[in-house]
Design a protein around this motif. Structure first.
Motif, PDB file in Angstrom:
ATOM      1  N   CYS A   1      30.171 -42.639 -35.265  1.00 24.33           N
ATOM      2  CA  CYS A   1      30.935 -41.576 -35.901  1.00 24.33           C
ATOM      3  C   CYS A   1      30.843 -40.306 -35.069  1.00 24.33           C
ATOM      4  CB  CYS A   1      30.393 -41.344 -37.312  1.00 24.33           C
ATOM      5  SG  CYS A   1      31.146 -39.932 -38.139  1.00 24.33           S
TER       6      CYS A   1
ATOM      7  N   ILE B   1      31.268 -37.364 -36.058  1.00 23.64           N
ATOM      8  CA  ILE B   1      30.698 -36.248 -36.818  1.00 23.64           C
ATOM      9  C   ILE B   1      29.198 -36.405 -37.010  1.00 23.64           C
ATOM     10  CG2 ILE B   1      30.685 -35.141 -39.104  1.00 23.64           C
ATOM     11  CD1 ILE B   1      33.697 -35.465 -39.171  1.00 23.64           C
ATOM     12  N   CYS B   2      28.749 -37.543 -37.546  1.00 19.04           N
ATOM     13  CA  CYS B   2      27.331 -37.676 -37.887  1.00 19.04           C
ATOM     14  C   CYS B   2      26.561 -38.550 -36.891  1.00 19.04           C
ATOM     15  CB  CYS B   2      27.171 -38.205 -39.313  1.00 19.04           C
ATOM     16  SG  CYS B   2      27.816 -39.871 -39.532  1.00 19.04           S
TER      17      CYS B   2
ATOM     18  N   CYS C   1      32.904 -42.649 -39.411  1.00 21.13           N
ATOM     19  CA  CYS C   1      32.260 -43.601 -40.309  1.00 21.13           C
ATOM     20  C   CYS C   1      33.003 -43.602 -41.654  1.00 21.13           C
ATOM     21  CB  CYS C   1      30.787 -43.224 -40.503  1.00 21.13           C
ATOM     22  SG  CYS C   1      30.518 -41.677 -41.384  1.00 21.13           S
TER      23      CYS C   1
ATOM     24  N   HIS D   1      32.851 -40.326 -43.652  1.00 27.59           N
ATOM     25  CA  HIS D   1      33.593 -39.192 -43.110  1.00 27.59           C
ATOM     26  C   HIS D   1      35.083 -39.477 -42.987  1.00 27.59           C
ATOM     27  CE1 HIS D   1      29.551 -37.625 -41.673  1.00 27.59           C
ATOM     28  NE2 HIS D   1      30.050 -36.707 -42.477  1.00 27.59           N
TER      29      HIS D   1
HETATM   30 ZN   LIG Z   1      30.044 -39.852 -40.141  1.00 24.99          ZN
END
Ligand SMILES: [Zn+2]
Length: 93
Positions: free
Chosen positions: A9, A11-12, A28, A31
């Motif tokens: 992902c 973002i994370c 993911c 998200h």
């Molecule tokens: Zn994520």
């Protein structure tokens, strides 16, 4: 069908598996639901990629939230709300 690929992902950084043909899944599941789905209503895939890149670069995920609805030059949200409210009042009265 079960041809899954592992991705990270943006973002994370969590790893997740997606079917190989679902190339649009760049985040993911969590998200995707939180950011991608709302953005997809008014943005193209390419725009979303750019926005996510920008948000990560600026370390500010609110950039994504602010883009959930496309700001319109001719009718800012405030005006649209008050107009629909007056329409609503008109219908009710
Ligand atoms: Zn994520």
């Amino acid at each position: 069908m079960n041809n899954l690929v592992e991705r990270k992902c943006s973002i994370c950084g969590d790893s997740y598996s997606v079917p190989k043909n679902e190339t649009w899944k760049i985040l993911c599941p969590k998200h995707t639901e939180e950011y991608y789905i709302p953005l997809r209503r008014c943005k193209s895939y390419r725009e979303i990629c750019n926005l996510i890149e920008l948000a990560i670069l600026m370390n500010d995920l609110d950039i994504l939230r602010r883009n959930f609805r496309r700001p319109s030059m001719s009718s800012p949200p405030g005006i649209r709300v008050s107009r629909s409210l007056s329409e609503l009042l008109h219908i009710k009265s």
